[in-house]
Design a protein around this motif. Structure first.
Motif, PDB file in Angstrom:
ATOM      1  N   LEU A 188     108.108  16.136  74.819  1.00 11.65           N
ATOM      2  CA  LEU A 188     106.604  15.659  75.385  1.00 11.65           C
ATOM      3  C   LEU A 188     106.005  15.232  74.016  1.00 11.65           C
ATOM      4  N   PRO A 189     105.259  14.013  74.204  1.00 13.38           N
ATOM      5  CA  PRO A 189     104.415  13.656  72.927  1.00 13.38           C
ATOM      6  C   PRO A 189     103.454  14.660  72.709  1.00 13.38           C
ATOM      7  N   LEU A 190     102.676  14.653  71.300  1.00 14.21           N
ATOM      8  CA  LEU A 190     101.823  15.725  71.091  1.00 14.21           C
ATOM      9  C   LEU A 190     100.410  15.713  72.036  1.00 14.21           C
ATOM     10  N   SER A 191     100.326  14.206  72.526  1.00 18.04           N
ATOM     11  CA  SER A 191      98.929  14.243  73.127  1.00 18.04           C
ATOM     12  C   SER A 191      99.305  15.003  74.639  1.00 18.04           C
ATOM     13  N   GLU A 192     100.281  14.983  75.263  1.00 19.63           N
ATOM     14  CA  GLU A 192     100.593  16.048  76.353  1.00 19.63           C
ATOM     15  C   GLU A 192     100.572  17.345  76.125  1.00 19.63           C
ATOM     16  N   GLN A 193     101.440  17.567  74.914  1.00 22.21           N
ATOM     17  CA  GLN A 193     101.390  19.200  74.340  1.00 22.21           C
ATOM     18  C   GLN A 193      99.841  19.737  74.354  1.00 22.21           C
ATOM     19  N   PHE A 194      99.123  18.877  73.697  1.00 23.23           N
ATOM     20  CA  PHE A 194      97.462  19.282  73.502  1.00 23.23           C
ATOM     21  C   PHE A 194      96.825  19.319  74.699  1.00 23.23           C
ATOM     22  N   LYS A 195      97.248  18.566  75.840  1.00 14.66           N
ATOM     23  CA  LYS A 195      96.540  19.084  77.152  1.00 14.66           C
ATOM     24  C   LYS A 195      96.898  20.395  77.716  1.00 14.66           C
ATOM     25  N   VAL A 196      98.256  20.582  77.587  1.00 14.38           N
ATOM     26  CA  VAL A 196      98.785  21.760  78.232  1.00 14.38           C
ATOM     27  C   VAL A 196      98.175  23.108  77.329  1.00 14.38           C
ATOM     28  N   VAL A 197      98.028  22.771  76.053  1.00 10.66           N
ATOM     29  CA  VAL A 197      97.510  23.919  75.362  1.00 10.66           C
ATOM     30  C   VAL A 197      96.023  24.061  75.767  1.00 10.66           C
ATOM     31  N   VAL A 198      95.338  23.062  75.894  1.00  9.37           N
ATOM     32  CA  VAL A 198      93.872  23.036  76.099  1.00  9.37           C
ATOM     33  C   VAL A 198      93.611  23.748  77.456  1.00  9.37           C
ATOM     34  N   SER A 199      94.570  23.349  78.421  1.00 10.72           N
ATOM     35  CA  SER A 199      94.695  24.013  79.648  1.00 10.72           C
ATOM     36  C   SER A 199      94.791  25.542  79.779  1.00 10.72           C
ATOM     37  N   LEU A 200      95.813  25.802  78.814  1.00  7.10           N
ATOM     38  CA  LEU A 200      96.006  27.285  78.985  1.00  7.10           C
ATOM     39  C   LEU A 200      94.975  28.117  78.276  1.00  7.10           C
ATOM     40  N   ILE A 201      94.489  27.440  77.210  1.00 11.40           N
ATOM     41  CA  ILE A 201      93.319  28.242  76.763  1.00 11.40           C
ATOM     42  C   ILE A 201      92.046  28.202  77.618  1.00 11.40           C
ATOM     43  N   ALA A 202      91.579  27.287  78.189  1.00 13.48           N
ATOM     44  CA  ALA A 202      90.416  27.234  79.461  1.00 13.48           C
ATOM     45  C   ALA A 202      90.881  28.161  80.415  1.00 13.48           C
ATOM     46  N   ARG A 203      92.068  28.123  80.783  1.00 12.21           N
ATOM     47  CA  ARG A 203      92.624  29.224  82.098  1.00 12.21           C
ATOM     48  C   ARG A 203      92.016  30.717  81.621  1.00 12.21           C
ATOM     49  N   PHE A 204      92.681  30.871  80.168  1.00 10.99           N
ATOM     50  CA  PHE A 204      92.417  32.269  79.734  1.00 10.99           C
ATOM     51  C   PHE A 204      90.890  32.583  79.480  1.00 10.99           C
ATOM     52  N   PHE A 205      90.082  31.683  79.151  1.00 15.92           N
ATOM     53  CA  PHE A 205      88.759  32.275  78.650  1.00 15.92           C
ATOM     54  C   PHE A 205      87.905  32.209  80.237  1.00 15.92           C
ATOM     55  N   THR A 206      88.405  31.533  81.257  1.00 20.55           N
ATOM     56  CA  THR A 206      87.705  31.637  82.480  1.00 20.55           C
ATOM     57  C   THR A 206      88.011  32.776  83.235  1.00 20.55           C
ATOM     58  N   LYS A 207      89.237  33.275  82.875  1.00 15.92           N
ATOM     59  CA  LYS A 207      89.712  34.607  83.794  1.00 15.92           C
ATOM     60  C   LYS A 207      88.959  35.802  82.930  1.00 15.92           C
ATOM     61  N   THR A 208      89.136  35.618  81.585  1.00 21.06           N
ATOM     62  CA  THR A 208      88.384  36.733  80.973  1.00 21.06           C
ATOM     63  C   THR A 208      87.003  36.744  81.233  1.00 21.06           C
ATOM     64  N   LEU A 209      86.172  35.800  81.420  1.00 18.60           N
ATOM     65  CA  LEU A 209      84.832  35.806  81.755  1.00 18.60           C
ATOM     66  C   LEU A 209      84.548  36.205  83.143  1.00 18.60           C
ATOM     67  N   LYS A 210      85.303  35.873  83.851  1.00 23.50           N
ATOM     68  CA  LYS A 210      85.216  36.259  85.302  1.00 23.50           C
ATOM     69  C   LYS A 210      85.657  37.759  85.423  1.00 23.50           C
ATOM     70  N   GLY A 211      86.305  38.203  84.657  1.00 22.72           N
ATOM     71  CA  GLY A 211      86.769  39.832  84.627  1.00 22.72           C
ATOM     72  C   GLY A 211      85.820  40.468  84.229  1.00 22.72           C
ATOM     73  N   MET A 212      85.020  39.973  82.772  1.00 26.31           N
ATOM     74  CA  MET A 212      84.058  40.570  82.431  1.00 26.31           C
ATOM     75  C   MET A 212      82.761  40.592  83.262  1.00 26.31           C
ATOM     76  N   LEU A 213      82.452  39.745  84.057  1.00 24.96           N
ATOM     77  CA  LEU A 213      81.377  39.428  84.941  1.00 24.96           C
ATOM     78  C   LEU A 213      81.398  40.184  86.252  1.00 24.96           C
ATOM     79  N   THR A 214      82.680  40.275  86.749  1.00 28.46           N
ATOM     80  CA  THR A 214      83.102  40.930  87.981  1.00 28.46           C
ATOM     81  C   THR A 214      82.664  42.481  87.864  1.00 28.46           C
TER      82      THR A 214
END
Length: 163
Positions: free
Chosen positions: A97-123
């Motif tokens: 994969l080109p770097l642009s696609e790899q970057f989108k995957v990494v950003v997606s993984l980081i965003a998922r991690f932070f939203t799950k963590t934030l939801k877990g803290m607030l629940t």
């Protein structure tokens, strides 16, 4: 071919049709002199294997009721092959994969991690309503057509790829 099945049971006959027992083709060469006239060049290859009990039992050699020996394919082969193809694409992705696609995957993984963590803290606290308003981030599926010129399609066809 030693595994050509001569009986009449459907589970064994399917293997004769899918893999066309008795046929062979030469696709690859490791001779330096063949490099000039080759149509394609193999850049990356990975091997992925299913390790579940379901994967182990989907293709096995056995005898039918009449004592004819052959390879039996179970109905789980489509699901197992689909999972293996998914693992294969995940493994080969960083190589092709080109770097642009790899970057989108990494950003997606980081965003998922932070939203799950934030939801877990607030629940479980007084901020339950705020936790419900946080959107769920769907995983980004990269466009492999941007990094791969040619695909070699599986012999099982569309059912395996869709599986």
């Amino acid at each position: 071919t030693p595994n050509l099945y001569h009986g009449n049971e459907r589970g064994f006959l399917l293997q004769n049709t899918l893999f066309r027992c008795g046929g062979a083709a030469m696709v690859l060469s490791n001779k330096w002199s063949d490099g000039r006239r080759a149509w394609y060049k193999l850049l990356h290859t990975v091997r992925v294997q299913g390790t579940t009990e379901e994967a182990y039992n989907c293709v096995y050699e056995a005898e039918d009721d009449e004592g004819q020996r052959g390879v039996r394919l179970s109905k789980d082969i489509v699901k197992v092959a689909g999972k293996c193809m998914e693992k294969n694409m995940t493994t080969i992705g960083p190589y092709v994969l080109p770097l642009s696609e790899q970057f989108k995957v990494v950003v997606s993984l980081i965003a998922r991690f932070f939203t799950k963590t934030l939801k877990g803290m607030l629940t479980g606290s007084a901020n339950e309503k705020i936790a419900e308003k946080i959107p769920t981030v769907r995983p980004y599926v990269p466009d492999f057509k941007r990094g791969i010129d040619h695909f070699c399609i599986h012999a099982g066809g569309k059912a395996i790829i869709d599986g």
